[in-house]
Design an enzyme around this catalytic site. Structure first.
Site, PDB file in Angstrom:
ATOM      1  N   GLU A 259      -2.337  -3.279  73.551  1.00 14.15           N
ATOM      2  CA  GLU A 259      -3.712  -2.763  73.538  1.00 14.15           C
ATOM      3  C   GLU A 259      -4.674  -3.708  72.834  1.00 14.15           C
ATOM      4  O   GLU A 259      -5.869  -3.708  73.103  1.00 14.15           O
ATOM      5  CB  GLU A 259      -3.756  -1.392  72.837  1.00 14.15           C
ATOM      6  N   HIS A 280      24.167  -6.477  77.491  1.00 13.60           N
ATOM      7  CA  HIS A 280      25.001  -6.147  78.653  1.00 13.60           C
ATOM      8  C   HIS A 280      24.163  -5.676  79.838  1.00 13.60           C
ATOM      9  O   HIS A 280      24.686  -5.130  80.797  1.00 13.60           O
ATOM     10  CB  HIS A 280      26.034  -5.089  78.249  1.00 13.60           C
ATOM     11  N   LYS A 369      -8.878   7.339  81.230  1.00 21.56           N
ATOM     12  CA  LYS A 369      -9.248   8.686  80.772  1.00 21.56           C
ATOM     13  C   LYS A 369     -10.453   9.194  81.574  1.00 21.56           C
ATOM     14  O   LYS A 369     -10.505  10.350  81.990  1.00 21.56           O
ATOM     15  CB  LYS A 369      -9.581   8.686  79.267  1.00 21.56           C
TER      16      LYS A 369
HETATM   17  O1  PA5 Z   1      -4.655   3.043  69.835  1.00 23.56           O
HETATM   18  C1  PA5 Z   1      -5.467   3.712  70.453  1.00 23.56           C
HETATM   19  O2  PA5 Z   1      -6.672   3.705  70.192  1.00 23.56           O
HETATM   20  C2  PA5 Z   1      -5.014   4.651  71.563  1.00 23.56           C
HETATM   21  O3  PA5 Z   1      -3.680   4.431  71.881  1.00 23.56           O
HETATM   22  C3  PA5 Z   1      -5.194   6.085  71.097  1.00 23.56           C
HETATM   23  O4  PA5 Z   1      -4.478   6.262  69.904  1.00 23.56           O
HETATM   24  C4  PA5 Z   1      -4.714   7.080  72.145  1.00 23.56           C
HETATM   25  O5  PA5 Z   1      -5.418   6.871  73.349  1.00 23.56           O
HETATM   26  C5  PA5 Z   1      -4.938   8.518  71.670  1.00 23.56           C
HETATM   27  O6  PA5 Z   1      -6.281   8.730  71.364  1.00 23.56           O
HETATM   28  P1  PA5 Z   1      -6.752   9.929  70.474  1.00 23.56           P
HETATM   29  O7  PA5 Z   1      -6.181   9.772  69.114  1.00 23.56           O
HETATM   30  O8  PA5 Z   1      -8.246   9.864  70.478  1.00 23.56           O
HETATM   31  O9  PA5 Z   1      -6.244  11.199  71.121  1.00 23.56           O
END
Ligand code: PA5
Length: 376
Positions: A259, A280, A369
């Site tokens: 990310e 393996h 989203k």
């Molecule tokens: O690291 C990030 O920003 C994302 O992976 C969020 O943690 C994930 O999309 C969940 O978002 P939220 O905490 O707003 O539900």
């Protein structure tokens, strides 16, 4: 203490500039967090965890991505140290998986920790509705409200509003810390404390890691190696651990790097293996397949037999023509994991900057989203 088996020739001036940029970034709240942690909040977290352990056989932790992977990584690695079991939910939209989690809970006494920074993510929202219904059926409206712990934004979001309206115990995801850098905030600390993990030691380990940051530190060396390898066409990094219980630590790493770096058509694809199991299955590819990858061994202290496999793999894979980076971890405990978490967070932020991308946003996650909301 973390040790590495490489010593690249670093452009220190460039690194100093990057460190300054990271420190000045509006999303850099995690940098001094381990030292500056709000003592009052830590006390509230421990009190809430003690209450959960006293009255619940299970804590249902609902969250996804950065609101899930960090605490699961540490809990799975160190094992639950309290009689309160953690049940994970809200990390997919599969009905089957939701049913499995509800079944796992069965008739046991439970509380809920719903974790969502935005408070609007669909996966945790769906699971929260299902588990809240079960909670209300079991304990009635008023007692149910006392068993819900909401970790979310301080001021806004659907979850925030619901928590305020119903008087749930609330913990805050700081504005200046993104999901994947939030494991050492209430996001991770409440589930960890409920599972009996020593969160003081975890924070102490992270504080040790943060005290070491300079242009000479191991985190910088590792970030620089990633940059060198990435620039030479190695586009896949395989995190290798020899401890099966660290599988979720690998998952957290993949999220952290994926990310943070995968944007503007850039990035190194983060993959993972658990050895010797995967020797393996993927071992053949690692030894002799396409040479576009390198291996980063997370070398936890381990028993004699397993340590010999680490040495054998390092030698064999290097001979097979892949770069093998070794990250030596001094202790397999809360302190060791605290330091390791900080090490990877800092390396990741520096490495993303070296590749010229913003380590702290995730526009790609938001895009899906938005599309999903249109469909439902
Ligand atoms: O690291 C990030 O920003 C994302 O992976 C969020 O943690 C994930 O999309 C969940 O978002 P939220 O905490 O707003 O539900």
């Amino acid at each position: 203490m973390i040790t590495v088996n490489f010593n690249p020739d670093i452009d220190k001036e460039r690194i100093e500039k990057i460190l300054m940029e990271i420190r000045a970034d509006a999303m850099g709240g995690w940098i001094d967090w381990p030292q500056n942690y709000n003592k009052e909040e830590l006390y509230r977290i421990k009190a809430a965890a003690a209450k959960v352990r006293e009255e619940s056989e299970c804590l249902v932790c609902i969250g996804i991505g950065g609101s899930y992977l960090g605490h699961r990584a540490v809990i799975e690695a160190l094992g639950e140290k309290s009689s309160t079991k953690i049940v994970y939910a809200g990390n997919s939209l599969s009905r089957r998986e939701l049913g499995r989690a509800l079944n796992e809970l069965g008739d046991q006494d439970f509380s809920i920790n719903v974790i969502s920074k935005s408070g609007t993510t669909l996966e945790p929202a769906v699971a929260f509705e299902a588990f809240k219904k079960k909670l209300v059926e079991k304990y009635g409206e008023e007692e149910a409200k006392k068993r819900i712990y909401a970790t979310t934004d301080a001021n806004s979001g659907v979850l925030h509003d619901e928590a305020v309206a119903n008087g749930y115990t609330r913990f805050v995801v700081p504005d200046n810390i993104g999901g994947r850098y939030s494991v050492l905030t209430a996001v991770g600390l409440l589930p960890l404390a409920a599972a009996g993990i020593n969160i003081d030691e975890l924070l102490a380990g992270a504080a040790e890691g943060s005290a070491q940051i300079s242009s000479d530190s191991v985190a910088v060396k590792y970030a620089w190696m990633r940059y060198v390898l990435g620039s030479r066409g190695y586009d896949t990094e395989v995190f290798a651990s020899f401890e099966p219980a660290t599988m979720y630590f690998n998952e957290w790493l993949k999220q952290l790097f994926g990310e943070s770096e995968g944007k503007n058509k850039q990035g190194i694809w983060p993959a993972s293996v658990i050895y010797s199991t995967d020797l393996h299955s993927l071992g053949q590819f690692m030894q002799d397949g396409r040479r576009n990858l390198w291996e980063t061994i997370i070398d936890f202290p381990t028993d004699e037999m397993n340590a010999k496999v680490v040495t054998a793999v390092r030698t064999a894979h290097a001979a097979g023509g892949i770069p093998v980076l070794n990250i030596g971890v001094s202790s397999y405990d809360e302190k060791g994991f605290g330091e390791l978490i900080y090490f990877f967070e800092m390396s990741c932020a520096i490495s993303a900057k070296l590749f010229g991308v913003n380590p702290f946003d995730q526009p790609g996650v938001e895009a899906y989203k938005t599309e999903l909301k249109k469909l439902i």
